[in-house]
Write a protein that holds these residues in place. Structure first.
Motif, PDB file in Angstrom:
ATOM      1  N   ASN A 256     -18.931  61.885 -20.705  1.00  0.00           N
ATOM      2  CA  ASN A 256     -20.271  61.774 -21.031  1.00  0.00           C
ATOM      3  C   ASN A 256     -20.960  61.023 -20.246  1.00  0.00           C
ATOM      4  N   PRO A 257     -22.196  60.914 -20.052  1.00  0.00           N
ATOM      5  CA  PRO A 257     -22.988  59.847 -19.141  1.00  0.00           C
ATOM      6  C   PRO A 257     -22.677  58.673 -19.832  1.00  0.00           C
ATOM      7  N   GLY A 258     -22.511  57.740 -18.952  1.00  0.00           N
ATOM      8  CA  GLY A 258     -22.300  56.369 -19.526  1.00  0.00           C
ATOM      9  C   GLY A 258     -20.862  56.202 -19.986  1.00  0.00           C
ATOM     10  N   GLY A 259     -19.932  57.388 -19.789  1.00  0.00           N
ATOM     11  CA  GLY A 259     -18.667  57.305 -20.090  1.00  0.00           C
ATOM     12  C   GLY A 259     -17.718  56.390 -19.055  1.00  0.00           C
ATOM     13  N   VAL A 260     -16.663  55.958 -19.267  1.00  0.00           N
ATOM     14  CA  VAL A 260     -16.025  54.942 -18.249  1.00  0.00           C
ATOM     15  C   VAL A 260     -14.603  55.587 -18.077  1.00  0.00           C
ATOM     16  N   LEU A 261     -13.904  55.292 -16.889  1.00  0.00           N
ATOM     17  CA  LEU A 261     -12.601  55.640 -16.766  1.00  0.00           C
ATOM     18  C   LEU A 261     -11.988  54.073 -16.671  1.00  0.00           C
ATOM     19  N   LEU A 262     -10.671  53.781 -17.269  1.00  0.00           N
ATOM     20  CA  LEU A 262     -10.104  52.472 -17.176  1.00  0.00           C
ATOM     21  C   LEU A 262      -8.769  52.984 -16.281  1.00  0.00           C
ATOM     22  N   LEU A 263      -8.899  52.542 -15.273  1.00  0.00           N
ATOM     23  CA  LEU A 263      -7.773  52.789 -14.361  1.00  0.00           C
ATOM     24  C   LEU A 263      -6.960  51.580 -13.782  1.00  0.00           C
ATOM     25  N   SER A 264      -5.598  51.527 -14.241  1.00  0.00           N
ATOM     26  CA  SER A 264      -4.583  50.155 -13.966  1.00  0.00           C
ATOM     27  C   SER A 264      -3.821  51.026 -12.779  1.00  0.00           C
ATOM     28  N   GLU A 265      -3.388  50.140 -11.745  1.00  0.00           N
ATOM     29  CA  GLU A 265      -2.503  50.647 -10.686  1.00  0.00           C
ATOM     30  C   GLU A 265      -1.865  49.524 -10.029  1.00  0.00           C
ATOM     31  N   LYS A 266      -0.750  49.669  -9.603  1.00  0.00           N
ATOM     32  CA  LYS A 266      -0.151  48.960  -8.397  1.00  0.00           C
ATOM     33  C   LYS A 266      -0.655  49.295  -7.284  1.00  0.00           C
ATOM     34  N   PHE A 267      -0.941  48.268  -6.133  1.00  0.00           N
ATOM     35  CA  PHE A 267      -1.621  48.601  -5.111  1.00  0.00           C
ATOM     36  C   PHE A 267      -0.974  47.762  -4.137  1.00  0.00           C
ATOM     37  N   LYS A 268      -1.116  48.299  -2.634  1.00  0.00           N
ATOM     38  CA  LYS A 268      -0.866  47.559  -1.298  1.00  0.00           C
ATOM     39  C   LYS A 268      -2.042  47.054  -0.785  1.00  0.00           C
ATOM     40  N   SER A 269      -1.992  45.958  -0.198  1.00  0.00           N
ATOM     41  CA  SER A 269      -2.902  45.239   0.713  1.00  0.00           C
ATOM     42  C   SER A 269      -3.321  46.167   2.043  1.00  0.00           C
ATOM     43  N   ASP A 270      -4.645  46.205   2.425  1.00  0.00           N
ATOM     44  CA  ASP A 270      -4.766  46.793   3.613  1.00  0.00           C
ATOM     45  C   ASP A 270      -4.332  45.971   4.766  1.00  0.00           C
ATOM     46  N   ASN A 271      -3.954  44.650   4.327  1.00  0.00           N
ATOM     47  CA  ASN A 271      -3.468  43.728   5.407  1.00  0.00           C
ATOM     48  C   ASN A 271      -2.132  43.590   5.264  1.00  0.00           C
ATOM     49  N   GLU A 272      -1.098  43.747   6.136  1.00  0.00           N
ATOM     50  CA  GLU A 272       0.429  43.836   6.259  1.00  0.00           C
ATOM     51  C   GLU A 272       0.844  42.573   5.729  1.00  0.00           C
ATOM     52  N   GLN A 273       0.432  41.547   6.418  1.00  0.00           N
ATOM     53  CA  GLN A 273       0.910  40.117   5.934  1.00  0.00           C
ATOM     54  C   GLN A 273       0.889  39.699   4.611  1.00  0.00           C
ATOM     55  N   LEU A 274      -0.587  40.109   4.342  1.00  0.00           N
ATOM     56  CA  LEU A 274      -0.887  39.714   2.728  1.00  0.00           C
ATOM     57  C   LEU A 274      -0.312  40.545   1.860  1.00  0.00           C
ATOM     58  N   ASN A 275       0.045  41.935   2.384  1.00  0.00           N
ATOM     59  CA  ASN A 275       0.899  42.922   1.380  1.00  0.00           C
ATOM     60  C   ASN A 275       2.217  42.119   1.196  1.00  0.00           C
ATOM     61  N   GLU A 276       2.770  41.661   2.110  1.00  0.00           N
ATOM     62  CA  GLU A 276       4.113  41.036   2.039  1.00  0.00           C
ATOM     63  C   GLU A 276       4.174  39.926   1.226  1.00  0.00           C
ATOM     64  N   VAL A 277       3.094  39.252   1.130  1.00  0.00           N
ATOM     65  CA  VAL A 277       2.862  38.077   0.203  1.00  0.00           C
ATOM     66  C   VAL A 277       2.954  38.350  -1.160  1.00  0.00           C
ATOM     67  N   LEU A 278       1.905  39.361  -1.272  1.00  0.00           N
ATOM     68  CA  LEU A 278       1.678  39.879  -2.874  1.00  0.00           C
ATOM     69  C   LEU A 278       3.093  40.507  -3.337  1.00  0.00           C
ATOM     70  N   VAL A 279       4.147  41.491  -2.384  1.00  0.00           N
ATOM     71  CA  VAL A 279       5.247  42.034  -2.841  1.00  0.00           C
ATOM     72  C   VAL A 279       6.143  40.712  -3.261  1.00  0.00           C
ATOM     73  N   ASP A 280       6.032  39.697  -2.400  1.00  0.00           N
ATOM     74  CA  ASP A 280       6.986  38.444  -2.494  1.00  0.00           C
ATOM     75  C   ASP A 280       6.622  37.764  -3.934  1.00  0.00           C
ATOM     76  N   LEU A 281       5.612  37.607  -4.128  1.00  0.00           N
ATOM     77  CA  LEU A 281       5.157  36.897  -5.438  1.00  0.00           C
ATOM     78  C   LEU A 281       5.479  37.801  -6.572  1.00  0.00           C
ATOM     79  N   HIS A 282       5.460  38.939  -6.593  1.00  0.00           N
ATOM     80  CA  HIS A 282       5.894  40.026  -7.557  1.00  0.00           C
ATOM     81  C   HIS A 282       7.370  40.006  -7.907  1.00  0.00           C
ATOM     82  N   HIS A 283       7.822  39.907  -6.761  1.00  0.00           N
ATOM     83  CA  HIS A 283       9.513  39.828  -7.003  1.00  0.00           C
ATOM     84  C   HIS A 283       9.852  38.539  -7.568  1.00  0.00           C
TER      85      HIS A 283
END
Length: 245
Positions: free
Chosen positions: A158-185
């Motif tokens: 309906n108008p004014g309705g919302v989607l709540l979307l939760s996702e694992k994601f990857k960074s557009d930056n390869e180096q920063l993506n490695e950092v995020l993956v390492d932190l998750h591990h």
């Protein structure tokens, strides 16, 4: 209520790591698995409850797509007191998950009716919706079908309705993506997972879970027609977005 068992599915060396499946084995350990694997999971559930309370419209339907054991459904349901004529439809394509989800919902008294259906969320009709939640579900949908699913959700809101979307994601930056993956591990190690468990789980899930960048998610939501898109939670490479129609 069933007590969750400790997740030890990948604790022993496997001669062959099969693709991850949401079967009975996973059902038995799922709460433990997700809390030890997804940083900020309880905070996301709390936020889903708060946002549902804010955006639920009278006489509308609320959807939990990919409901698994019903954690998001329960979070939403507990925040719907005083919302007249609201009902919840929770859907999952795993029969084992759906069966246990129904038991979980029966364990909590509520005036808000909740129906759990075993179906592919891509085939579920979305209609008269004020809140649709996909809590780590879209990442298991084939990438070339994600836009179409978001389009169907948008059309059913309906108008004014919302989607709540939760996702694992990857960074557009390869180096920063490695950092995020390492932190998750590191997060998983701190929660008692061994290197063997981390690597075998990663091998099992990489064919069934394809992650996108946050930029891709935001662009898809805008392309679907949502007028406002906001990241409301992020911890490492996990994020929750709010999209308003």
């Amino acid at each position: 209520m069933h007590e969750s068992k400790k997740d030890a599915i990948f604790a022993e060396p496997l001669t062959q790591v099969s693709d991850f499946v949401f079967d009975q084995r996973v059902v038995e350990v799922f709460p433990d698995m997700i809390n030890r694997s997804v940083p900020g999971y309880q905070s996301i559930l709390h936020g889903i409850g708060q946002l549902t309370q804010r955006f639920a419209q009278p006489d509308s339907t609320i959807y939990d797509l990919g409901c698994s054991l019903g954690a998001a459904t329960l979070a939403m349901r507990q925040n719907l007191a005083g919302h007249a004529g609201v009902k919840i439809i929770a859907a999952d394509n795993s029969a084992a998950m759906v069966e246990r989800c129904r038991l979980h919902l029966q364990g909590y008294r509520s005036d808000t009716p909740a129906e759990v259906v075993c179906t592919d969320v891509r085939e579920l009709a979305i209609d008269n919706a004020s809140v649709v939640t996909m809590n780590f579900t879209l990442q298991f949908i084939p990438q070339d079908e994600r836009q179409q699913l978001l389009q169907r959700i948008y059309s059913g809101l309906n108008p004014g309705g919302v989607l709540l979307l939760s996702e694992k994601f990857k960074s557009d930056n390869e180096q920063l993506n490695e950092v995020l993956v390492d932190l998750h591990h590191e997060f998983k190690r701190a929660n008692g997972y061994s290197e063997l468990e981390i690597s075998q789980k990663r091998a099992a899930i990489e064919n069934v879970m394809r992650v996108d960048s946050l930029t891709t998610h935001q662009q898809r939501l805008q392309d679907a027609g949502f007028k406002a898109v906001q990241v409301w939670f992020q911890c490492y490479n996990f994020a929750a977005l709010l999209a308003v129609k």
